[in-house]
Design a protein around this motif. Structure first.
Motif, PDB file in Angstrom:
ATOM      1  N   THR A 143      32.636 -29.547  -4.290  1.00 49.90           N
ATOM      2  CA  THR A 143      32.645 -28.761  -3.109  1.00 49.90           C
ATOM      3  C   THR A 143      32.916 -29.529  -1.769  1.00 49.90           C
ATOM      4  O   THR A 143      33.110 -29.086  -0.544  1.00 49.90           O
ATOM      5  N   GLY A 144      33.379 -30.817  -1.956  1.00 52.11           N
ATOM      6  CA  GLY A 144      33.953 -31.764  -0.929  1.00 52.11           C
ATOM      7  C   GLY A 144      33.096 -32.319  -0.269  1.00 52.11           C
ATOM      8  O   GLY A 144      33.457 -32.851   1.128  1.00 52.11           O
ATOM      9  N   ARG A 145      31.843 -32.679  -0.716  1.00 52.57           N
ATOM     10  CA  ARG A 145      30.757 -33.415  -0.115  1.00 52.57           C
ATOM     11  C   ARG A 145      30.969 -34.919  -0.426  1.00 52.57           C
ATOM     12  O   ARG A 145      31.028 -35.210  -1.837  1.00 52.57           O
ATOM     13  N   TRP A 146      31.052 -35.899   0.387  1.00 57.33           N
ATOM     14  CA  TRP A 146      31.292 -37.208   0.100  1.00 57.33           C
ATOM     15  C   TRP A 146      29.878 -38.126   0.309  1.00 57.33           C
ATOM     16  O   TRP A 146      29.315 -38.060   1.291  1.00 57.33           O
ATOM     17  N   MET A 147      29.340 -38.824  -0.631  1.00 58.47           N
ATOM     18  CA  MET A 147      28.277 -39.339  -0.914  1.00 58.47           C
ATOM     19  C   MET A 147      28.434 -40.972  -0.920  1.00 58.47           C
ATOM     20  O   MET A 147      28.685 -41.440  -1.775  1.00 58.47           O
ATOM     21  N   PHE A 148      28.179 -41.707   0.245  1.00 56.88           N
ATOM     22  CA  PHE A 148      28.399 -43.093   0.323  1.00 56.88           C
ATOM     23  C   PHE A 148      27.123 -43.853  -0.074  1.00 56.88           C
ATOM     24  O   PHE A 148      26.077 -43.568   0.647  1.00 56.88           O
ATOM     25  N   LEU A 149      27.171 -44.584  -1.048  1.00 65.39           N
ATOM     26  CA  LEU A 149      25.707 -45.323  -1.461  1.00 65.39           C
ATOM     27  C   LEU A 149      25.644 -46.652  -0.632  1.00 65.39           C
ATOM     28  O   LEU A 149      26.551 -47.493  -0.672  1.00 65.39           O
ATOM     29  N   VAL A 150      24.671 -46.749  -0.085  1.00 61.35           N
ATOM     30  CA  VAL A 150      24.396 -47.951   0.973  1.00 61.35           C
ATOM     31  C   VAL A 150      22.939 -48.622   0.713  1.00 61.35           C
ATOM     32  O   VAL A 150      22.250 -48.043  -0.010  1.00 61.35           O
TER      33      VAL A 150
END
Length: 236
Positions: A143-150
Motif C-alpha cells: 500500500t506504499g508505506r515505507w518502514m525504516f528499521l533503526v
C-alpha cells in the motif's frame, strides 16, 4: 498408447495445486523467519492469509487484517529456531517482527520514504556527524508505506511527533516482514538487511533526514494552489 514424460496438467484451483502452493508459501515464510531469528531478531507468527482475510484460528477473533496469531505474542515472541520451526510446521503464518527490541521502525508515506532513501544513499559515503549512519534496512508494504528499521529507544523528535505521515513503532508494536503477503500484495525489502550487513542506523540521524524532507516538501508546495490544478496547468 505412447508414454509421455510430461506430468499431467493440474488446474490451479484443484485441491492438489492449492495444497502445493500452501506448502511452498509455508516453506518460504519459515525460512525467512529463521533467517531473522539467526540474526537475533525476535519473531512471532501472524494470522494466515486466507482469501480476503487473515485467520488466526482463535475462536471469535473479529480482526480481519494482518495481526498476531498468538494472544500473548509480546511474551511469546522468540528468536529460538526450534520454536520457530514448530510454529511454521503446519501453517503458512505471516512473519511479524516485534519492535522496540532489536530495532524500532519509522513508518512513513511513500513520497517521504523515497526522498529519505535517496538522501541516505547520497550521504552514505559522506564524512560528517551522523552522515555515515543513515543507511539501514527499509521494507515497503504493497500500500506504499515505507518502514525504516533503526536502533531502538529514541522517541520521535518534536518536529515529527505531531506529523500525520510519520509513525514510530516501538515497544508493544510489530511490523509485517517480507515475504509476508497482504491483501494488496507482498511486503518487500527496498533495502534488505543483507545489503547493510544487518546493521541499523541511528534513529535520530534518520529522523533528521525526515525533518529535512518534510521541510523541503513544504517549501516546494505552492501555497493556495491545489495540487490537481497545478498539475493541470503544467500539462496545458
Amino acid at each position: 498408447m505412447r508414454w509421455s514424460p510430461r506430468p499431467p496438467f493440474v488446474h490451479p484451483s484443484a485441491p492438489r495445486a492449492r495444497g502445493l502452493q500452501l506448502t511452498l508459501d509455508r516453506t518460504r515464510l519459515r525460512r525467512a523467519a529463521m533467517r531473522y531469528a539467526e540474526h537475533g531478531w525476535d519473531v512471532t507468527p501472524g494470522a494466515c492469509f486466507a482469501g480476503e482475510r487473515f485467520d488466526c484460528a482463535r475462536p471469535g477473533c473479529p480482526t480481519m487484517g494482518c495481526h498476531p496469531a498468538l494472544e500473548r505474542w509480546e511474551e511469546d515472541a522468540s528468536a529460538d529456531c526450534v520454536q520457530i520451526a514448530a510454529w511454521w510446521r503446519q501453517q503458512p503464518h505471516a512473519v511479524l517482527l516485534p519492535t522496540g527490541r532489536a530495532f524500532d521502525v519509522l513508518e512513513v508515506s511513500a513520497h517521504l520514504g523515497l526522498r529519505v532513501l535517496g538522501a541516505a544513499r547520497l550521504y552514505a559515503g559522506v564524512v560528517g556527524p551522523g552522515r555515515g549512519q543513515v543507511r539501514g534496512p527499509v521494507a515497503v508494504t504493497p500500500t506504499g508505506r515505507w518502514m525504516f528499521l533503526v536502533r531502538p529507544g529514541d522517541p520521535l523528535r518534536p518536529e515529527l511527533d505531531d506529523s500525520l505521515v510519520v509513525v514510530r513503532h516501538g515497544p508493544g508494536s510489530w511490523i509485517p516482514a517480507p515475504p509476508t503477503r497482504l491483501p494488496e500484495g507482498p511486503v518487500r525489502w527496498s533495502v534488505s538487511p543483507q545489503e547493510t550487513c544487518w546493521l541499523l542506523p541511528d534513529s535520530y540521524a534518520v529522523q533528521g533526514m525526515l525533518v529535512d524532507a518534510l521541510r523541503t516538501a513544504t517549501a516546494t508546495r505552492r501555497p493556495g494552489l491545489p495540487r490537481q490544478t497545478s498539475t493541470l496547468r503544467r500539462a496545458a
